[in-house]
Design a protein around this motif. Sequence first.
Motif: not given
Length: 167
Positions: A75-90, A120-121, A108-113, A69-73
């Motif tokens: 990774a600069e070029r990680a897909d935004r949906w994959l990053r959101a999923g990684a954060l959700d999992s973390l 989570a909160l 990062d101005d990403d509404i999904d994050i 999860c941290n690797f994906l978060l």
Amino acid sequence: MALQSKDEGQELSEANWIQMAFPSEPEWENVLDATLIELVREYYMEPSCAGLALGQIVTRRHPQAEELCNFLLNAERADRWLRAGALDSLLTLNPMDGLNKAMALIDDDDIDILEDVIVALNCEHQGPLAAAIHCHPIVALVKREIGRRGPDQVEFSDIFAENFGTD
């Protein structure tokens, strides 16, 4: 398990074959952990197989789940949906670490994050970490971001306001 490619005469790993065959999918529960990890690490710019592989790793409570999860978060070029999923999992695996990580990601101005953090909160507000969550600096950051964007633009902000206030 490496397989031979007919076209090029080179060996492809099982992860490569899974990625190449997508949208056909294997029986994920039968895929080896090492293959799942390879899919996440090698195909982090594409959400399909890497996201499904991460889901399996998290479901299995694999010791490397948080690390991936941290690797994906990170990774600069990680897909935004994959990053959101990684954060959700973390946030599920280790809520406080996830919130600490989210502090840097919200800017990062990403509404999904932002919306994943709000969910989570809102969930943790009802659990054993409620007192710690209310004191965490991410609450003020989320309030600021909701105010900046407008509550009507941020999903679940109404529940967040009920749980944490709007000050």
